[in-house]
Enzyme design. Structure first.
Site, PDB file in Angstrom:
ATOM      1  N   LYS A   1      -2.480   9.255   0.426  1.00 62.24           N
ATOM      2  CA  LYS A   1      -3.492   9.600   1.433  1.00 62.24           C
ATOM      3  C   LYS A   1      -2.889  10.449   2.550  1.00 62.24           C
ATOM      4  O   LYS A   1      -3.546  11.341   3.100  1.00 62.24           O
ATOM      5  CB  LYS A   1      -4.122   8.328   2.008  1.00 62.24           C
ATOM      6  CG  LYS A   1      -4.945   7.532   1.007  1.00 62.24           C
ATOM      7  CD  LYS A   1      -6.107   8.326   0.447  1.00 62.24           C
ATOM      8  CE  LYS A   1      -7.013   7.478  -0.422  1.00 62.24           C
ATOM      9  NZ  LYS A   1      -8.153   8.241  -0.966  1.00 62.24           N
TER      10      LYS A   1
ATOM     11  N   TYR B   1       0.810  -1.217   0.000  1.00 65.39           N
ATOM     12  CA  TYR B   1       0.000   0.000   0.000  1.00 65.39           C
ATOM     13  C   TYR B   1       0.846   1.272   0.000  1.00 65.39           C
ATOM     14  O   TYR B   1       0.361   2.355   0.267  1.00 65.39           O
ATOM     15  CB  TYR B   1      -0.895  -0.029   1.256  1.00 65.39           C
ATOM     16  CG  TYR B   1      -2.161   0.799   1.183  1.00 65.39           C
ATOM     17  CD1 TYR B   1      -3.237   0.396   0.403  1.00 65.39           C
ATOM     18  CD2 TYR B   1      -2.300   1.964   1.929  1.00 65.39           C
ATOM     19  CE1 TYR B   1      -4.411   1.135   0.363  1.00 65.39           C
ATOM     20  CE2 TYR B   1      -3.461   2.712   1.893  1.00 65.39           C
ATOM     21  CZ  TYR B   1      -4.515   2.291   1.109  1.00 65.39           C
ATOM     22  OH  TYR B   1      -5.667   3.025   1.073  1.00 65.39           O
TER      23      TYR B   1
END
Length: 262
Positions: free
Chosen positions: A168, A161
């Site tokens: 993010k 990720y």
């Protein structure tokens, strides 16, 4: 006298004016689009690829006689951004908010990632949000609200990720700066960070189904939170009831992030 839709009565936080919801026809974005429209907002749901899903959502909104428009546009291109701005100008309602749900990313180990993966992810998850805010700022009326959708990977290391989590984290930082700079204009900015939610996005994550099961097991609620619960949180943040909340990240994960048991 006609009765309000049950979905619009869950929290009682009504909305007015227009809201642009990016990535607004699938998953969490779809739930937010419908939640806002049922609460009284004129929703512009942006999407890019899945025409069938967008059409089905528009039909549902039309059946409920909601104020609801679609805008197919690539937010990573100048033409797409201008198309969104033109759509906002055409609807005739004051623009009262932006909810940025659109996101993309490569789920791979660091060794398998390239600069192109990073740039591709940042282009939609962060740059498009930045450009949309800049473009729409003159159109947002005092009392407007901006909400960005984040994820646990913004603050924690999640396998496969890295580039999504980095995007993010950048998104949350940008939102905090916007919260301070735009507050004098009467515009609030906040972040909603959902936990694991069973959406199609998990199909792209290696071992996604097993990870969803583990997240449900770890949650004090004993289940995953739903798209609708995230949508209700976003609606609250955009309502007058949240007028004192600015620059915050609201985690909607059922408590999974604070649970210590394994």
């Amino acid at each position: 006298m006609s009765q309000a839709k049950p979905e619009a009565m869950k929290t009682g936080f009504s909305l007015s004016g227009a809201f642009l919801v990016t990535g607004g026809t699938r998953g969490i974005g779809r739930a937010i689009s419908m939640e806002f429209a049922r609460a009284g907002a004129h929703v512009i749901a942006n999407y890019l690829r899945n025409e069938k899903t967008a059409g089905e959502l528009k039909s549902l909104a039309d059946d409920e006689k909601l104020r609801f428009d679609l805008c197919r546009a690539d937010l990573t291109s100048p033409d797409g951004l201008q198309k969104v701005a033109a759509e906002v100008d055409q609807i005739g309602s004051p623009l009262c908010g932006l909810v940025h749900c659109a996101a993309i990313g490569a789920h791979r180990p660091i060794a398998d990632l390239t600069v192109r993966h990073l740039e591709w992810t940042m282009a939609l998850n962060v740059r498009a949000f930045f450009e949309l805010v800049k473009l729409l700022l003159p159109k947002l009326v005092p009392g407007s609200s901006i909400v960005a959708l984040s994820s646990p990977g913004a603050s924690r290391a999640v396998p496969d990720y890295a580039v999504v989590g980095a995007s993010k984290g950048a998104l949350e930082s940008l939102a905090r700066h916007l919260a301070v700079e735009l507050a004098p204009r009467g515009i609030r900015t906040n972040v909603v960070a959902p936990g694991a939610i069973a959406t199609d996005a998990w199909k792209a994550i290696p071992g996604g189904e097993a990870k969803l099961g583990e997240a449900a097991r770890r949650s004090p609620l004993g289940r995953l939170v739903t798209c609708e619960e995230v949508a209700q949180t976003a609606r609250f943040l955009c309502s007058p009831a949240a007028s004192g909340i600015n620059g915050q990240t609201l985690v909607v994960d059922g408590g999974a992030g604070i649970a210590s048991w394994c």
